[in-house]
Design an enzyme around this catalytic site. Sequence first.
Site, PDB file in Angstrom:
ATOM      1  N   SER A  14       0.806  -1.218   0.000  1.00 20.48           N
ATOM      2  CA  SER A  14       0.000   0.000   0.000  1.00 20.48           C
ATOM      3  C   SER A  14       0.843   1.274   0.000  1.00 20.48           C
ATOM      4  CB  SER A  14      -0.910   0.018   1.231  1.00 20.48           C
ATOM      5  OG  SER A  14      -1.701  -1.143   1.251  1.00 20.48           O
ATOM      6  N   GLY A  15       1.840   1.348   0.875  1.00 20.21           N
ATOM      7  CA  GLY A  15       2.647   2.566   0.996  1.00 20.21           C
ATOM      8  C   GLY A  15       3.538   2.776  -0.212  1.00 20.21           C
ATOM      9  N   THR A  42       0.598  -6.917   1.720  1.00 18.27           N
ATOM     10  CA  THR A  42      -0.193  -7.627   2.728  1.00 18.27           C
ATOM     11  C   THR A  42      -1.678  -7.300   2.595  1.00 18.27           C
ATOM     12  OG1 THR A  42       1.667  -7.613   4.240  1.00 18.27           O
ATOM     13  CG2 THR A  42      -0.494  -7.968   5.216  1.00 18.27           C
ATOM     14  N   CYS A  43      -2.009  -6.026   2.463  1.00 20.42           N
ATOM     15  CA  CYS A  43      -3.417  -5.617   2.467  1.00 20.42           C
ATOM     16  C   CYS A  43      -4.206  -6.340   1.381  1.00 20.42           C
ATOM     17  CB  CYS A  43      -3.513  -4.105   2.285  1.00 20.42           C
ATOM     18  SG  CYS A  43      -5.198  -3.540   2.043  1.00 20.42           S
ATOM     19  N   CYS A  48      -6.070  -7.360   4.662  1.00 27.32           N
ATOM     20  CA  CYS A  48      -7.375  -6.679   4.748  1.00 27.32           C
ATOM     21  C   CYS A  48      -8.408  -7.164   3.735  1.00 27.32           C
ATOM     22  CB  CYS A  48      -7.207  -5.180   4.543  1.00 27.32           C
ATOM     23  SG  CYS A  48      -5.752  -4.488   5.307  1.00 27.32           S
ATOM     24  N   LYS A  51      -9.350 -10.952   3.945  1.00 18.95           N
ATOM     25  CA  LYS A  51      -9.956 -11.085   5.283  1.00 18.95           C
ATOM     26  C   LYS A  51     -11.380 -10.549   5.287  1.00 18.95           C
ATOM     27  CE  LYS A  51     -10.106  -7.904   7.942  1.00 18.95           C
ATOM     28  NZ  LYS A  51      -9.069  -7.344   8.761  1.00 18.95           N
ATOM     29  N   GLY A 177      -4.310 -12.728  21.035  1.00 18.02           N
ATOM     30  CA  GLY A 177      -5.503 -11.972  21.447  1.00 18.02           C
ATOM     31  C   GLY A 177      -5.583 -10.633  20.773  1.00 18.02           C
ATOM     32  N   TYR A 179      -5.705  -8.177  16.920  1.00 21.45           N
ATOM     33  CA  TYR A 179      -6.620  -7.999  15.784  1.00 21.45           C
ATOM     34  C   TYR A 179      -6.833  -9.320  15.033  1.00 21.45           C
ATOM     35  CZ  TYR A 179      -6.087  -2.801  15.254  1.00 21.45           C
ATOM     36  OH  TYR A 179      -6.094  -1.444  15.394  1.00 21.45           O
ATOM     37  N   ILE A 180      -5.709  -9.916  14.607  1.00 19.78           N
ATOM     38  CA  ILE A 180      -5.813 -11.051  13.686  1.00 19.78           C
ATOM     39  C   ILE A 180      -6.433 -12.261  14.375  1.00 19.78           C
ATOM     40  CG2 ILE A 180      -4.465 -12.653  12.244  1.00 19.78           C
ATOM     41  CD1 ILE A 180      -2.593 -10.341  11.577  1.00 19.78           C
ATOM     42  N   GLU A 183     -10.206 -11.599  14.893  1.00 19.36           N
ATOM     43  CA  GLU A 183     -10.952 -11.586  13.635  1.00 19.36           C
ATOM     44  C   GLU A 183     -11.095 -13.002  13.073  1.00 19.36           C
ATOM     45  OE1 GLU A 183      -8.931  -8.734  11.138  1.00 19.36           O
ATOM     46  OE2 GLU A 183      -9.991  -7.050  12.069  1.00 19.36           O
ATOM     47  N   ARG A 206      -5.482  -6.260  24.073  1.00 18.49           N
ATOM     48  CA  ARG A 206      -4.724  -5.382  24.966  1.00 18.49           C
ATOM     49  C   ARG A 206      -4.504  -4.021  24.302  1.00 18.49           C
ATOM     50  NH1 ARG A 206       0.729  -4.560  25.718  1.00 18.49           N
ATOM     51  NH2 ARG A 206       1.340  -6.227  24.290  1.00 18.49           N
ATOM     52  N   ASP A 304       4.524  -0.606   7.505  1.00 17.70           N
ATOM     53  CA  ASP A 304       4.773  -1.522   8.625  1.00 17.70           C
ATOM     54  C   ASP A 304       6.258  -1.713   8.939  1.00 17.70           C
ATOM     55  OD1 ASP A 304       2.067  -1.790   8.523  1.00 17.70           O
ATOM     56  OD2 ASP A 304       2.038  -3.975   8.328  1.00 17.70           O
ATOM     57  N   THR A 312      -3.064  -0.107   6.865  1.00 15.87           N
ATOM     58  CA  THR A 312      -2.961   0.266   5.453  1.00 15.87           C
ATOM     59  C   THR A 312      -3.153   1.763   5.191  1.00 15.87           C
ATOM     60  OG1 THR A 312      -3.653  -1.910   4.749  1.00 15.87           O
ATOM     61  CG2 THR A 312      -4.036  -0.130   3.187  1.00 15.87           C
ATOM     62  N   HIS A 436     -33.348   8.467  13.704  1.00 14.55           N
ATOM     63  CA  HIS A 436     -34.151   7.467  14.387  1.00 14.55           C
ATOM     64  C   HIS A 436     -34.938   6.613  13.395  1.00 14.55           C
ATOM     65  CE1 HIS A 436     -36.350   5.801  17.751  1.00 14.55           C
ATOM     66  NE2 HIS A 436     -37.482   6.033  17.114  1.00 14.55           N
ATOM     67  N   GLU A 441     -27.816   6.438  17.056  1.00  9.71           N
ATOM     68  CA  GLU A 441     -28.429   7.609  17.701  1.00  9.71           C
ATOM     69  C   GLU A 441     -28.032   7.679  19.176  1.00  9.71           C
ATOM     70  OE1 GLU A 441     -32.822   7.618  18.231  1.00  9.71           O
ATOM     71  OE2 GLU A 441     -32.773   5.606  17.376  1.00  9.71           O
TER      72      GLU A 441
HETATM   73  P1  NDP Z   1      -1.188  -7.808  17.568  1.00  8.68           P
HETATM   74  O1  NDP Z   1       0.068  -7.164  17.979  1.00  8.68           O
HETATM   75  O2  NDP Z   1      -2.425  -7.012  17.471  1.00  8.68           O
HETATM   76  O3  NDP Z   1      -1.481  -9.032  18.545  1.00  8.68           O
HETATM   77  C1  NDP Z   1      -0.527 -10.017  18.793  1.00  8.68           C
HETATM   78  C2  NDP Z   1      -1.075 -10.956  19.828  1.00  8.68           C
HETATM   79  O4  NDP Z   1      -0.211 -12.057  19.981  1.00  8.68           O
HETATM   80  C3  NDP Z   1      -1.215 -10.292  21.178  1.00  8.68           C
HETATM   81  O5  NDP Z   1      -2.382 -10.771  21.778  1.00  8.68           O
HETATM   82  C4  NDP Z   1       0.041 -10.775  21.909  1.00  8.68           C
HETATM   83  O6  NDP Z   1      -0.124 -10.872  23.296  1.00  8.68           O
HETATM   84  C5  NDP Z   1       0.170 -12.171  21.351  1.00  8.68           C
HETATM   85  N1  NDP Z   1       1.547 -12.665  21.392  1.00  8.68           N
HETATM   86  C6  NDP Z   1       2.668 -12.036  20.964  1.00  8.68           C
HETATM   87  N2  NDP Z   1       3.739 -12.791  21.162  1.00  8.68           N
HETATM   88  C7  NDP Z   1       3.312 -13.950  21.713  1.00  8.68           C
HETATM   89  C8  NDP Z   1       3.958 -15.128  22.157  1.00  8.68           C
HETATM   90  N3  NDP Z   1       5.276 -15.272  22.063  1.00  8.68           N
HETATM   91  N4  NDP Z   1       3.187 -16.102  22.680  1.00  8.68           N
HETATM   92  C9  NDP Z   1       1.851 -15.962  22.780  1.00  8.68           C
HETATM   93  N5  NDP Z   1       1.184 -14.866  22.389  1.00  8.68           N
HETATM   94  C10 NDP Z   1       1.909 -13.867  21.853  1.00  8.68           C
HETATM   95  O7  NDP Z   1      -0.830  -8.529  16.213  1.00  8.68           O
HETATM   96  P2  NDP Z   1      -1.720  -9.185  15.084  1.00  8.68           P
HETATM   97  O8  NDP Z   1      -0.845 -10.247  14.544  1.00  8.68           O
HETATM   98  O9  NDP Z   1      -3.073  -9.528  15.558  1.00  8.68           O
HETATM   99  O10 NDP Z   1      -1.843  -8.002  14.045  1.00  8.68           O
HETATM  100  C11 NDP Z   1      -0.691  -7.301  13.603  1.00  8.68           C
HETATM  101  C12 NDP Z   1      -1.035  -5.885  13.264  1.00  8.68           C
HETATM  102  O11 NDP Z   1      -1.702  -5.844  12.024  1.00  8.68           O
HETATM  103  C13 NDP Z   1      -1.997  -5.213  14.232  1.00  8.68           C
HETATM  104  O12 NDP Z   1      -1.355  -4.667  15.339  1.00  8.68           O
HETATM  105  C14 NDP Z   1      -2.604  -4.162  13.372  1.00  8.68           C
HETATM  106  O13 NDP Z   1      -1.762  -3.041  13.356  1.00  8.68           O
HETATM  107  C15 NDP Z   1      -2.645  -4.804  12.001  1.00  8.68           C
HETATM  108  N6  NDP Z   1      -3.983  -5.358  11.701  1.00  8.68           N
HETATM  109  C16 NDP Z   1      -5.048  -4.522  11.603  1.00  8.68           C
HETATM  110  C17 NDP Z   1      -6.311  -5.018  11.323  1.00  8.68           C
HETATM  111  C18 NDP Z   1      -7.475  -4.087  11.225  1.00  8.68           C
HETATM  112  O14 NDP Z   1      -7.276  -2.879  11.105  1.00  8.68           O
HETATM  113  N7  NDP Z   1      -8.704  -4.586  11.298  1.00  8.68           N
HETATM  114  C19 NDP Z   1      -6.534  -6.433  11.110  1.00  8.68           C
HETATM  115  C20 NDP Z   1      -5.358  -7.227  11.253  1.00  8.68           C
HETATM  116  C21 NDP Z   1      -4.134  -6.712  11.529  1.00  8.68           C
HETATM  117  P3  NDP Z   1       0.119  -9.615  24.277  1.00  8.68           P
HETATM  118  O15 NDP Z   1      -1.093  -8.750  24.161  1.00  8.68           O
HETATM  119  O16 NDP Z   1       0.242 -10.255  25.623  1.00  8.68           O
HETATM  120  O17 NDP Z   1       1.371  -8.952  23.816  1.00  8.68           O
END
Ligand code: NDP
Length: 453
Positions: A14-15, A42-43, A48, A51, A177, A179-180, A183, A206, A304, A312, A436, A441
């Site tokens: 994208s960039g 990636t996007c 994106c 997905k 836990g 975004y990915i 989702e 988080r 990124d 994106t 409404h 609202e």
């Molecule tokens: P994130 O950084 O959002 O989440 C990574 C997750 O993996 C966290 O829950 C983290 O836990 C956990 N984790 C990291 N390392 C370990 C490990 N060694 N063992 C177990 N768990 C681990 O990354 P994503 O991969 O979900 O997405 C990457 C980025 O892509 C996002 O931050 C976002 O910027 C972009 N994105 C945006 C979307 C959108 O706009 N809808 C959709 C998808 C991606 P902890 O919280 O404890 O660190």
Amino acid sequence: MKFDYDLFVIGGGSGGVRAARLASAEAKARVALAEEDRMGGTCVIRGCVPKKLMVFASGYHGHIEDARAFGWRQARSGKFDWPFFHAKLRAELDRLEGIYRETLKKAGVTVYNNRATLVDAHTVMLDDGRRFTAKHILVAVGGHPFKPDMKGAKHAITSNEVFLLDELPKSILIVGGGYIACEFACILNGLGVEVTQIYRGAQILRGFDGEARGHVAELIRERGVNLHVGTDILEIREGDDGFWVKTTDGGHRTYGQVLFATGRVPNTAGLGLENVGIEPGRRGEIPVDDYSQTSVPSIFAVGDVTNRINLTPVAIREGAAFVDTVFHGNPTKPDHELVASAIFTQPEMGTVGLSEEDAREQEPIEVYCNSFRAMQTGFAGRDDRVMMKLVVSQKTRKVLGCHIVSEQAGELIQLAAIALKMGATKEDFDRTVAVHPTMAEELVTMKTPVRTA
Ligand code: NDP
């Protein structure tokens, strides 16, 4: 010195594509772009776009159930036909990739289908040995999924491979836990896969607003995702009937597939950063200043690979700001303030500005929040609750954060983001007449704070 190009872009995501196109078509620069994989990054290819198409596909099962409750008594969903959908998905991605290539061609950008690495401040080398010089180099190589180092990690797939599966597994364990993870837990659950999601922390997502995180987690569970927090995986072993996984809580189970959604890391390994003297940051990112310039004046980086806000539309803005700065003589900082985003869970979460937790660290606040059953899903007999929340500064009355958990929250938050970007106060929201009957609202009818902090 005469250079082969005014700009050499490494990376066709994208960039990179936006910067190359603008520099060539608008600033009339001589531009080349190298991409080792498919155009679009990636996007378009493994993020994106595919997905979101899967999000749409996964929603229909619930829609059909709802339709029955609205009187479409004959409506039946049956089993999801992944091979049918997958063939259409691949064709759509081919179409989009074609558009990207065509756009670059029309803009006059020379495209090399090669991996490129940095040789010196003005030189890149392609993987076939060709070398080119450029007055400026833009690194826009993105990132890739990170897999934790553990026994059997090689058996797990990442978001890259999800889009390539020949068939959907019967069951899947999703680790993470963010975004990915969230989702894909919802997408695959909606497509009929039995989903278990494991997250090492106390609550998913988080960094986002605490109340919104709790709300999403509850609804994800209600929709059928087997979500476990406070646990992690220790080991994966391949067996005859799937992948055996051992977890830190002493549990073990076999799944058809294991997906690591454990974050992404910048694609800087083997890029030649050491040749030009750029020292990568702690996560391997390329450090840049406010104008996306690296420590080497002729080399810039966007998207990124810089690990700023990895979205994106942000990469696109960074690419455009780079062109304004370097080719239009108009130094422009990409705006990283109040960037809205949506997590395409089911229901979605849309968020802009500060979480309640971050806002109250900053200043005294009022919190307006309501959770209610939406008319449509309520009538259909679903127990889903929508959540609308505003975090307001007591002093300036400005809305500091807006958090929405609902169907189409991604669409709603885009509009709320305009108001926040304009500096809207709670009173601006209040004097806006409601539309409404809608869910949104609620954003203009919440009169009394649920708490102050
Ligand atoms: P994130 O950084 O959002 O989440 C990574 C997750 O993996 C966290 O829950 C983290 O836990 C956990 N984790 C990291 N390392 C370990 C490990 N060694 N063992 C177990 N768990 C681990 O990354 P994503 O991969 O979900 O997405 C990457 C980025 O892509 C996002 O931050 C976002 O910027 C972009 N994105 C945006 C979307 C959108 O706009 N809808 C959709 C998808 C991606 P902890 O919280 O404890 O660190």
